[in-house]
Design a protein around this motif. Structure first.
Motif, PDB file in Angstrom:
ATOM      1  N   HIS A 155      23.163  -5.500  26.030  1.00  0.00           N
ATOM      2  CA  HIS A 155      21.704  -5.420  26.046  1.00  0.00           C
ATOM      3  C   HIS A 155      21.070  -6.422  25.087  1.00  0.00           C
ATOM      4  O   HIS A 155      19.872  -6.684  25.177  1.00  0.00           O
ATOM      5  N   LEU A 156      21.865  -6.957  24.174  1.00  0.00           N
ATOM      6  CA  LEU A 156      21.386  -7.927  23.190  1.00  0.00           C
ATOM      7  C   LEU A 156      22.277  -9.161  23.294  1.00  0.00           C
ATOM      8  O   LEU A 156      23.227  -9.320  22.513  1.00  0.00           O
ATOM      9  N   PRO A 157      22.020 -10.044  24.242  1.00  0.00           N
ATOM     10  CA  PRO A 157      22.909 -11.185  24.477  1.00  0.00           C
ATOM     11  C   PRO A 157      23.188 -12.024  23.235  1.00  0.00           C
ATOM     12  O   PRO A 157      24.268 -12.606  23.103  1.00  0.00           O
ATOM     13  N   TYR A 158      22.218 -12.108  22.311  1.00  0.00           N
ATOM     14  CA  TYR A 158      22.434 -12.945  21.134  1.00  0.00           C
ATOM     15  C   TYR A 158      23.603 -12.459  20.281  1.00  0.00           C
ATOM     16  O   TYR A 158      24.242 -13.259  19.576  1.00  0.00           O
ATOM     17  N   LEU A 159      23.916 -11.162  20.335  1.00  0.00           N
ATOM     18  CA  LEU A 159      25.028 -10.647  19.535  1.00  0.00           C
ATOM     19  C   LEU A 159      26.351 -11.242  19.981  1.00  0.00           C
ATOM     20  O   LEU A 159      27.136 -11.735  19.168  1.00  0.00           O
ATOM     21  N   GLN A 160      26.621 -11.185  21.285  1.00  0.00           N
ATOM     22  CA  GLN A 160      27.883 -11.751  21.765  1.00  0.00           C
ATOM     23  C   GLN A 160      27.889 -13.265  21.619  1.00  0.00           C
ATOM     24  O   GLN A 160      28.923 -13.870  21.319  1.00  0.00           O
ATOM     25  N   MET A 161      26.739 -13.908  21.803  1.00  0.00           N
ATOM     26  CA  MET A 161      26.650 -15.353  21.617  1.00  0.00           C
ATOM     27  C   MET A 161      26.964 -15.728  20.174  1.00  0.00           C
ATOM     28  O   MET A 161      27.670 -16.707  19.917  1.00  0.00           O
ATOM     29  N   ALA A 162      26.455 -14.933  19.228  1.00  0.00           N
ATOM     30  CA  ALA A 162      26.736 -15.196  17.813  1.00  0.00           C
ATOM     31  C   ALA A 162      28.209 -14.972  17.504  1.00  0.00           C
ATOM     32  O   ALA A 162      28.829 -15.728  16.738  1.00  0.00           O
TER      33      ALA A 162
END
Length: 351
Positions: free
Chosen positions: A323-330
């Motif tokens: 639900h928070l794509p930036y987390l996996q991207m980070a």
């Protein structure tokens, strides 16, 4: 000196069968609470801040991290018991005690700040709101971090942010200016002349004006407040880095998840303390109504900002990394892990 007891990936004490470790750890986080950034273009900056145009933008990643130490957890959750009554006096004392307790769980402020360090503390001071409205970081929590930095031997302690609403009103009404100054901090309001063009070397973020106190310090303490956000679902530690930038920050919302990762990759804090004393459950990030605020009496601190954001997003908004794509991207960029349940974590209550 032996560090605090670490919680390993084995089942938690009292964990019922069939309940995953992640669910059990989130339940622990919720026990201590009482059930219940910046989203738009900063008016002041958009009207008064100009972008410097040097011949060549400065290129430098700011990495303020310290070496990992296996005797200390990477994530510490400090809470007050849910049954403990809340009084006006207690709510002035409790945030300070939570900060102190969380830092002790990580090894103490002297682990992060050394003698003669210039330390910048980065709260969220984006909005013209009172502490009770939970749009800005709790002022007493900020004041306690200032005190802890002095005790650790800091040479200078600076508290600053690039506000969205008019800065003087934000710094004053949030209570942060008075609380930080009372502990001897140097409080710096954003000044249009104090931005420097920097090559952030990001996928989306290239050359951008950055407020100079964040470029000239030895250590950085990131102090976001946990809030709902209309675009990302929640605004947490990585979103707090919007407050180091000048210029037209609303442009970043077009690719918000990538821009968050670019910023988090550029500015790597020494330690993060997430203010969950009061959280804004709805209508963030500006808030305004006390009906949207929940008193959780919690501080979440750590050296892995990805795990910290993942923990808080799951605990209070039931948001997973998908639900928070930036987390996996980070995480893919090597900034941390979304699998907080695999980290050494200490969850404890303040006596």
């Amino acid at each position: 000196m032996a560090g605090p007891t670490e919680v390993n990936p084995a089942p938690l004490p009292g964990q019922p069968s069939g309940v995953s470790r992640r669910e059990a750890m989130v339940q622990l986080l919720r026990l201590g609470g009482i059930a219940a950034g910046a989203a738009g273009l900063g008016v002041w900056l958009s009207e008064r801040s100009s972008r410097p145009i040097p011949a060549r933008a400065e290129q430098a990643r700011r990495d303020h991290r310290i070496a990992a130490d296996p005797q200390w957890p990477q994530l510490a959750v400090s809470q007050y018991p849910a049954s403990q009554p809340s009084y006006t006096v207690a709510q002035a004392v409790e945030p300070r005690a939570l900060v102190e307790h969380a830092l002790e769980s990580l090894g103490g402020m002297k682990r992060f700040v050394g003698r003669q360090d210039v330390v910048v503390i980065k709260p969220n001071i984006a909005w013209d709101r009172t502490p009770e409205q939970a749009a800005n970081t709790n002022p007493e929590a900020v004041a306690e971090v200032v005190r802890q930095c002095w005790q650790a031997g800091a040479k200078r302690v600076i508290v600053t942010d690039v506000s969205c609403n008019e800065p003087r009103r934000c710094f004053q009404r949030s209570g942060i200016r008075a609380a930080a100054r009372a502990e001897g901090a140097e409080v710096i309001l954003p000044d249009p002349e104090m931005f420097r063009e920097v090559d952030l070397n990001g996928v989306v973020l290239k050359s951008w004006p950055v407020f100079t106190p964040f470029l000239e310090c030895d250590k950085i303490v990131n102090m976001p407040i946990a809030k709902h956000h209309s675009l990302t679902g929640a605004t947490l530690s990585m979103k707090n880095w919007y407050g180091i930038l000048g210029g037209q920050r609303n442009r970043l919302h077009q690719q918000i998840h990538q821009s968050l990762v670019d910023l988090a990759s550029f500015m790597l804090p020494t330690v993060t303390l997430m203010d969950c004393y009061r959280i804004l459950l709805r209508n963030g990030p500006t808030g305004g109504s006390l009906e949207d605020v929940a008193l959780k009496k919690t501080m979440v601190a750590g050296t892995d900002p990805v795990a910290l954001d993942a923990w808080v997003a799951k605990a209070y908004w039931n948001l997973d990394p998908e639900h928070l794509p930036y987390l996996q991207m980070a995480a893919n960029r090597g900034l941390g892990t979304v699998d907080f349940e695999k980290l050494p974590v200490k969850v404890s209550q303040v006596a």
